[in-house]
Design an enzyme around this catalytic site. Structure first.
Site, PDB file in Angstrom:
ATOM      1  CG  HIS A   1      -4.039  -2.891   3.063  1.00  0.00           C
ATOM      2  ND1 HIS A   1      -2.865  -2.844   3.787  1.00  0.00           N
ATOM      3  CD2 HIS A   1      -4.404  -1.603   2.834  1.00  0.00           C
ATOM      4  CE1 HIS A   1      -2.531  -1.582   4.002  1.00  0.00           C
ATOM      5  NE2 HIS A   1      -3.435  -0.807   3.435  1.00  0.00           N
TER       6      HIS A   1
ATOM      7  CD  GLU B   1      -1.688  -6.080   4.611  1.00  0.00           C
ATOM      8  OE1 GLU B   1      -1.724  -4.937   5.108  1.00  0.00           O
ATOM      9  OE2 GLU B   1      -1.762  -6.287   3.383  1.00  0.00           O
TER      10      GLU B   1
ATOM     11  CB  CYS C   1      -0.992  -0.026   1.157  1.00  0.00           C
ATOM     12  SG  CYS C   1      -2.406   1.089   0.888  1.00  0.00           S
TER      13      CYS C   1
END
Length: 302
Positions: free
Chosen positions: A235, A237, A142
């Site tokens: 994102h 994750e 990001c």
């Protein structure tokens, strides 16, 4: 194989409940295995949550991984106890003479600031320059991806009319590249940001390859042609609750926050969101560790 983390790290209990194999550093040192050494520059405000999210993905690999956490020396974190940083984190001065197989630079909620106005920008650029000679491969997430594009390739960012928040469709552009091996042609990924990067500028660069674009025709996965840098503009994750927690945080602060798009079933914040990007998150991190770290790093650093 396990990830090697300190015995008292809060993320450990969560990972063990999820049946992820973790090993404390003392036990790891008794095994005759050369683990991959990964350093994580954690710039996110909720550091403990980000630790868990990244370790969850790094632990889904047949490779043994040893983790070192970094925090900024020139910026004081407001959302984490100093005792947590003192116990589990290093600053750059502590590790700058070491070499690592891989590095992760996370996002940060500061993308509306010009890069040079970020109070730790000089420190971060020193670390990014150091990574050229001390790290085999760097994964940028990001804002970390935007910082890498700006510092390494001179590609800036631009502000969006409103915050991009939600779960969006993405399309693989170069399916034969190992980073996206096994990816579906269309997959989902979450975003949470106020700025974006020009696809035209990325594709005009002689040094970069676009591997995936979003439904808004923005670059999502970008690989440097020397395979040194991986940039993820979203994102992957994030866990299933993160976007919702950010939305609730912003509304409590009195901000004009939009409901994350395509996130809650029926766009109803009272419904439990589904984790619809988990498999591609695990696949991306596994591919990165295998093809760009393990198979490229020297067994012994000079």
């Amino acid at each position: 194989m396990p990830i090697n983390i300190p015995k008292q790290l809060p993320a450990r209990g969560i990972l063990e409940e999820e049946n992820i194999f973790v090993m404390d550093l003392e036990r790891a040192h008794t095994q005759d295995i050369r683990p991959l050494k990964i350093v994580i520059m954690n710039l996110m405000p909720d550091k403990e949550r980000t630790e868990t999210q990244l370790l969850r993905l790094l632990g889904n690999s047949p490779l043994q991984v040893s983790i070192t956490f970094l925090h900024t020396a020139t910026h004081k974190s407001k959302n984490v106890e100093a005792s947590h940083l003192n116990q589990f984190y290093n600053t750059f001065d502590n590790i700058k003479d070491k070499k690592f197989d891989g590095m992760i630079i996370t996002g940060a909620p500061i993308e509306q600031l010009p890069f040079e106005e970020v109070d730790y920008w000089e420190e971060l650029t020193e670390i990014m320059e150091w990574s050229k000679t001390h790290v085999t491969s760097v994964l940028h997430i990001c804002w970390g991806a935007q910082a890498a594009l700006y510092y390494h390739y001179g590609i800036g960012k631009f502000e969006l009319p409103k915050k991009c928040t939600g779960v969006y469709r993405h399309y693989v552009q170069n399916p034969t590249v190992e980073l996206v091996r096994g990816f579906d042609e269309e997959f989902l990924a979450p975003h949470s940001r106020y700025t974006s990067t020009s696809l035209e500028e990325v594709e005009a660069s002689d040094d970069l390859l676009t591997l995936s674009v979003s439904e808004h025709n923005e670059p999502f996965l970008i690989l440097s042609k020397d395979e040194k840098h991986v940039m993820i503009t979203g994102h992957l994750e994030y866990d299933a609750r993160t976007l919702g927690d950010e939305y609730k945080r912003d509304t409590k602060r009195g901000l004009e926050a939009d409901i994350p798009e395509n996130y809650y079933p029926g766009d109803d914040p009272n419904q439990k969101p589904l984790h619809r990007w988990r498999s591609h998150a695990h696949l991306l991190f596994t591919n990165w560790l295998n093809y760009y770290v393990y198979q490229e790093t020297p067994f012994e650093w000079d």
